[in-house]
Scaffold this motif. Structure first.
Motif, PDB file in Angstrom:
ATOM      1  N   PRO A  46       0.824  -1.214   0.000  1.00 43.04           N
ATOM      2  CA  PRO A  46       0.000   0.000   0.000  1.00 43.04           C
ATOM      3  C   PRO A  46       0.858   1.263   0.000  1.00 43.04           C
ATOM      4  O   PRO A  46       2.007   1.259   0.464  1.00 43.04           O
ATOM      5  CB  PRO A  46      -0.802  -0.121   1.303  1.00 43.04           C
ATOM      6  N   ASN A  47       0.269   2.355  -0.489  1.00 43.51           N
ATOM      7  CA  ASN A  47       1.010   3.618  -0.538  1.00 43.51           C
ATOM      8  C   ASN A  47       0.764   4.472   0.711  1.00 43.51           C
ATOM      9  O   ASN A  47       1.129   5.637   0.737  1.00 43.51           O
ATOM     10  CB  ASN A  47       0.655   4.412  -1.794  1.00 43.51           C
ATOM     11  N   ASN A  48       0.153   3.881   1.740  1.00 45.74           N
ATOM     12  CA  ASN A  48      -0.065   4.610   2.995  1.00 45.74           C
ATOM     13  C   ASN A  48       0.136   3.657   4.164  1.00 45.74           C
ATOM     14  O   ASN A  48      -0.081   2.448   4.061  1.00 45.74           O
ATOM     15  CB  ASN A  48      -1.452   5.246   3.025  1.00 45.74           C
ATOM     16  N   LEU A  49       0.558   4.223   5.299  1.00 43.41           N
ATOM     17  CA  LEU A  49       0.954   3.386   6.427  1.00 43.41           C
ATOM     18  C   LEU A  49      -0.219   2.704   7.106  1.00 43.41           C
ATOM     19  O   LEU A  49      -0.079   1.577   7.601  1.00 43.41           O
ATOM     20  CB  LEU A  49       1.747   4.229   7.435  1.00 43.41           C
ATOM     21  N   VAL A  50      -1.386   3.329   7.149  1.00 47.14           N
ATOM     22  CA  VAL A  50      -2.537   2.694   7.789  1.00 47.14           C
ATOM     23  C   VAL A  50      -2.890   1.395   7.079  1.00 47.14           C
ATOM     24  O   VAL A  50      -3.059   0.338   7.719  1.00 47.14           O
ATOM     25  CB  VAL A  50      -3.748   3.651   7.846  1.00 47.14           C
ATOM     26  N   ASP A  51      -3.006   1.417   5.764  1.00 43.82           N
ATOM     27  CA  ASP A  51      -3.328   0.195   5.022  1.00 43.82           C
ATOM     28  C   ASP A  51      -2.195  -0.820   5.117  1.00 43.82           C
ATOM     29  O   ASP A  51      -2.435  -2.036   5.140  1.00 43.82           O
ATOM     30  CB  ASP A  51      -3.622   0.523   3.561  1.00 43.82           C
ATOM     31  N   PHE A  52      -0.962  -0.343   5.151  1.00 45.48           N
ATOM     32  CA  PHE A  52       0.200  -1.212   5.329  1.00 45.48           C
ATOM     33  C   PHE A  52       0.069  -1.997   6.635  1.00 45.48           C
ATOM     34  O   PHE A  52       0.274  -3.216   6.674  1.00 45.48           O
ATOM     35  CB  PHE A  52       1.465  -0.358   5.332  1.00 45.48           C
ATOM     36  N   LEU A  53      -0.305  -1.311   7.715  1.00 48.00           N
ATOM     37  CA  LEU A  53      -0.438  -1.973   9.012  1.00 48.00           C
ATOM     38  C   LEU A  53      -1.641  -2.906   9.050  1.00 48.00           C
ATOM     39  O   LEU A  53      -1.586  -3.985   9.649  1.00 48.00           O
ATOM     40  CB  LEU A  53      -0.548  -0.924  10.118  1.00 48.00           C
ATOM     41  N   ARG A  54      -2.718  -2.501   8.410  1.00 49.34           N
ATOM     42  CA  ARG A  54      -3.910  -3.353   8.383  1.00 49.34           C
ATOM     43  C   ARG A  54      -3.652  -4.668   7.653  1.00 49.34           C
ATOM     44  O   ARG A  54      -4.337  -5.664   7.892  1.00 49.34           O
ATOM     45  CB  ARG A  54      -5.059  -2.602   7.705  1.00 49.34           C
ATOM     46  N   ALA A  55      -2.664  -4.681   6.769  1.00 46.70           N
ATOM     47  CA  ALA A  55      -2.366  -5.882   5.985  1.00 46.70           C
ATOM     48  C   ALA A  55      -1.672  -6.966   6.805  1.00 46.70           C
ATOM     49  O   ALA A  55      -1.553  -8.107   6.348  1.00 46.70           O
ATOM     50  CB  ALA A  55      -1.507  -5.517   4.777  1.00 46.70           C
ATOM     51  N   PRO A  84       3.724  11.078   8.337  1.00 46.27           N
ATOM     52  CA  PRO A  84       4.046   9.660   8.135  1.00 46.27           C
ATOM     53  C   PRO A  84       2.844   8.744   8.262  1.00 46.27           C
ATOM     54  O   PRO A  84       2.895   7.592   7.837  1.00 46.27           O
ATOM     55  CB  PRO A  84       5.062   9.375   9.243  1.00 46.27           C
ATOM     56  N   ILE A  85       1.763   9.265   8.835  1.00 50.75           N
ATOM     57  CA  ILE A  85       0.529   8.487   8.925  1.00 50.75           C
ATOM     58  C   ILE A  85      -0.647   9.451   8.800  1.00 50.75           C
ATOM     59  O   ILE A  85      -0.630  10.548   9.363  1.00 50.75           O
ATOM     60  CB  ILE A  85       0.475   7.675  10.232  1.00 50.75           C
ATOM     61  N   THR A  86      -1.629   9.068   8.025  1.00 48.03           N
ATOM     62  CA  THR A  86      -2.807   9.905   7.790  1.00 48.03           C
ATOM     63  C   THR A  86      -4.063   9.043   7.863  1.00 48.03           C
ATOM     64  O   THR A  86      -4.018   7.834   7.647  1.00 48.03           O
ATOM     65  CB  THR A  86      -2.739  10.589   6.410  1.00 48.03           C
ATOM     66  N   LYS A  87      -5.166   9.691   8.188  1.00 44.37           N
ATOM     67  CA  LYS A  87      -6.464   9.046   8.276  1.00 44.37           C
ATOM     68  C   LYS A  87      -6.493   7.834   9.199  1.00 44.37           C
ATOM     69  O   LYS A  87      -7.029   6.774   8.854  1.00 44.37           O
ATOM     70  CB  LYS A  87      -6.974   8.662   6.877  1.00 44.37           C
ATOM     71  N   PRO A  88      -5.907   7.972  10.408  1.00 47.69           N
ATOM     72  CA  PRO A  88      -6.090   6.894  11.391  1.00 47.69           C
ATOM     73  C   PRO A  88      -7.536   6.864  11.847  1.00 47.69           C
ATOM     74  O   PRO A  88      -8.273   7.845  11.679  1.00 47.69           O
ATOM     75  CB  PRO A  88      -5.157   7.310  12.532  1.00 47.69           C
ATOM     76  N   ASP A  89      -7.947   5.762  12.441  1.00 46.45           N
ATOM     77  CA  ASP A  89      -9.303   5.701  12.976  1.00 46.45           C
ATOM     78  C   ASP A  89      -9.479   6.704  14.108  1.00 46.45           C
ATOM     79  O   ASP A  89     -10.531   7.328  14.226  1.00 46.45           O
ATOM     80  CB  ASP A  89      -9.595   4.286  13.473  1.00 46.45           C
ATOM     81  N   PRO A 255      -5.121  -0.855  14.012  1.00 44.02           N
ATOM     82  CA  PRO A 255      -3.863  -0.544  13.336  1.00 44.02           C
ATOM     83  C   PRO A 255      -3.856   0.897  12.817  1.00 44.02           C
ATOM     84  O   PRO A 255      -4.799   1.328  12.159  1.00 44.02           O
ATOM     85  CB  PRO A 255      -3.829  -1.545  12.179  1.00 44.02           C
ATOM     86  N   GLY A 256      -2.802   1.609  13.146  1.00 45.65           N
ATOM     87  CA  GLY A 256      -2.690   3.001  12.718  1.00 45.65           C
ATOM     88  C   GLY A 256      -3.197   4.010  13.721  1.00 45.65           C
ATOM     89  O   GLY A 256      -2.969   5.214  13.560  1.00 45.65           O
ATOM     90  N   ASP A 257      -3.894   3.562  14.759  1.00 42.36           N
ATOM     91  CA  ASP A 257      -4.333   4.496  15.796  1.00 42.36           C
ATOM     92  C   ASP A 257      -3.116   5.151  16.445  1.00 42.36           C
ATOM     93  O   ASP A 257      -2.058   4.531  16.593  1.00 42.36           O
ATOM     94  CB  ASP A 257      -5.158   3.782  16.859  1.00 42.36           C
ATOM     95  N   ILE A 258      -3.287   6.411  16.829  1.00 47.11           N
ATOM     96  CA  ILE A 258      -2.200   7.220  17.379  1.00 47.11           C
ATOM     97  C   ILE A 258      -2.514   7.566  18.826  1.00 47.11           C
ATOM     98  O   ILE A 258      -3.619   8.008  19.140  1.00 47.11           O
ATOM     99  CB  ILE A 258      -2.017   8.513  16.563  1.00 47.11           C
ATOM    100  N   ILE A 259      -1.529   7.368  19.696  1.00 44.02           N
ATOM    101  CA  ILE A 259      -1.655   7.768  21.099  1.00 44.02           C
ATOM    102  C   ILE A 259      -0.577   8.804  21.391  1.00 44.02           C
ATOM    103  O   ILE A 259       0.621   8.509  21.281  1.00 44.02           O
ATOM    104  CB  ILE A 259      -1.501   6.571  22.047  1.00 44.02           C
ATOM    105  N   LEU A 260      -0.997  10.018  21.738  1.00 45.62           N
ATOM    106  CA  LEU A 260      -0.072  11.054  22.180  1.00 45.62           C
ATOM    107  C   LEU A 260       0.084  10.913  23.694  1.00 45.62           C
ATOM    108  O   LEU A 260      -0.909  10.915  24.426  1.00 45.62           O
ATOM    109  CB  LEU A 260      -0.586  12.444  21.817  1.00 45.62           C
ATOM    110  N   THR A 261       1.325  10.787  24.150  1.00 45.28           N
ATOM    111  CA  THR A 261       1.581  10.285  25.502  1.00 45.28           C
ATOM    112  C   THR A 261       1.850  11.362  26.543  1.00 45.28           C
ATOM    113  O   THR A 261       2.243  11.049  27.672  1.00 45.28           O
ATOM    114  CB  THR A 261       2.769   9.307  25.469  1.00 45.28           C
ATOM    115  N   GLY A 262       1.614  12.633  26.216  1.00 41.80           N
ATOM    116  CA  GLY A 262       1.794  13.695  27.193  1.00 41.80           C
ATOM    117  C   GLY A 262       3.009  14.551  26.908  1.00 41.80           C
ATOM    118  O   GLY A 262       3.824  14.241  26.034  1.00 41.80           O
ATOM    119  N   THR A 263       3.141  15.641  27.659  1.00 45.02           N
ATOM    120  CA  THR A 263       4.204  16.612  27.412  1.00 45.02           C
ATOM    121  C   THR A 263       4.898  16.996  28.712  1.00 45.02           C
ATOM    122  O   THR A 263       4.277  17.005  29.778  1.00 45.02           O
ATOM    123  CB  THR A 263       3.623  17.876  26.729  1.00 45.02           C
TER     124      THR A 263
END
Length: 301
Positions: A46-55, A84-89, A255-263
């Motif tokens: 795939p040309n995007n990381l979300v679909d790459f991970l789903r595979a 580097p990643i777009t359209k995560p769930d 797959p592809g979900d993003i967690i921001l872990t704080g600052t």
């Protein structure tokens, strides 16, 4: 042949060629190196990381073989680097997760993590502009380590959480502080965190096996060359695996979900001068081993 025992990291990037063509998925082995065009070499990639991970994991194996062969390379000078990643769930963020950030607010360390979200549409690339919304006068910065989930995760205990993570990238959690007040949106943080361009990401997602210890990474943020934040992920109140496990018992992570872990400490609103972002400012966000974001604050058109 390439193997996980090698010290060079697999840095997954999304980009377009400057001359023309669609989005592509590639791999760098070091910052600023040529990009190995994994999706251009094999049509099945795939040309995007979300679909790459789903595979599934077999796609990662395929990418490693392509990297080992090194068939197609393109210079960074000839591409437009995208997030580097777009359209995560979903994008999930955790508040008050660094001791120093709690300390600067004189707040106790949370016994349990608490979460809020950003819309996926907030994502911009490592060099994308941050739009200063006309309805906010208190725009702030927060450099954060972002976790990228690699597979579906539900009801997972802490000792297994690492198995479900794909990798890590740099995030900037832009915040409209005046929209975090009780007088705005009934105190809900959604708009404070989810206005357009409020989540710069990148430049790459580094696969987890190439990060020796995600709980020992230096993260910094500078505004116009002046360092404002300088912390370490070891200062987290709840570590990455705690966060993943906790979330997985509430929702299904995909797959592809993003967690921001704080600052860490050093955000504008709690500084002595209460400095806020202004049009024309340059935000530089960096995490050791992952890379650097350079984002300009621009006016809304």
């Amino acid at each position: 042949m390439f193997s996980c025992s090698n010290q060079v990291a697999m840095r997954f990037m999304q980009y377009t060629c400057k001359r023309d063509g669609p989005q592509r998925l590639g791999v760098q082995l070091a910052p600023d190196r040529d990009i190995i065009e994994v999706s251009a070499v094999r049509a099945s990639v795939p040309n995007n990381l979300v679909d790459f991970l789903r595979a599934g994991p077999q796609m990662m194996d395929k990418a490693k073989r392509i990297v080992a062969e090194g068939e197609s390379l393109i210079s960074c000078e000839n591409v437009n680097i995208l997030p580097p990643i777009t359209k995560p769930d979903k994008i999930i963020c955790v508040g008050l997760n660094y001791k120093s950030h709690c300390d600067e607010q004189k707040k106790p360390y949370p016994k349990e993590p608490f979460f809020f979200s950003k819309f996926p549409s907030t994502i911009v690339g490592p060099n994308g502009n941050v739009i200063h919304p006309p309805n906010s006068r208190a725009l702030d910065w927060e450099v954060e380590l972002a976790v990228i989930m690699g597979k579906e995760c539900r009801n997972v205990f802490k000792d297994k959480a690492k198995d479900y993570i794909f990798g890590y990238t740099v995030a900037q959690d832009i915040s409209a502080r005046d929209w975090q007040k009780a007088s705005k949106n009934h105190g809900q943080w959604l708009f404070a965190k989810s206005m357009d361009t409020f989540c710069p990401l990148g430049p790459a997602v580094v696969a987890k096996e190439f990060i020796a210890d995600p709980h020992n990474l230096r993260l910094t943020c500078s505004i116009n060359g002046s360092k404002k934040q300088d912390g370490n992920t070891s200062d987290m109140v709840h570590d990455i695996y705690d966060l993943v496990s906790y979330l997985s018992h509430c929702i299904t992570l995909l797959p592809g979900d993003i967690i921001l872990t704080g600052t860490p400490s050093g955000v504008g609103i709690f500084s002595q001068t209460k400095q806020m972002l202004q049009v024309g400012d340059i935000i530089e966000s960096e995490i050791s081993g992952l890379g650097k974001l350079t984002n300009h604050v621009v006016s809304s058109k």
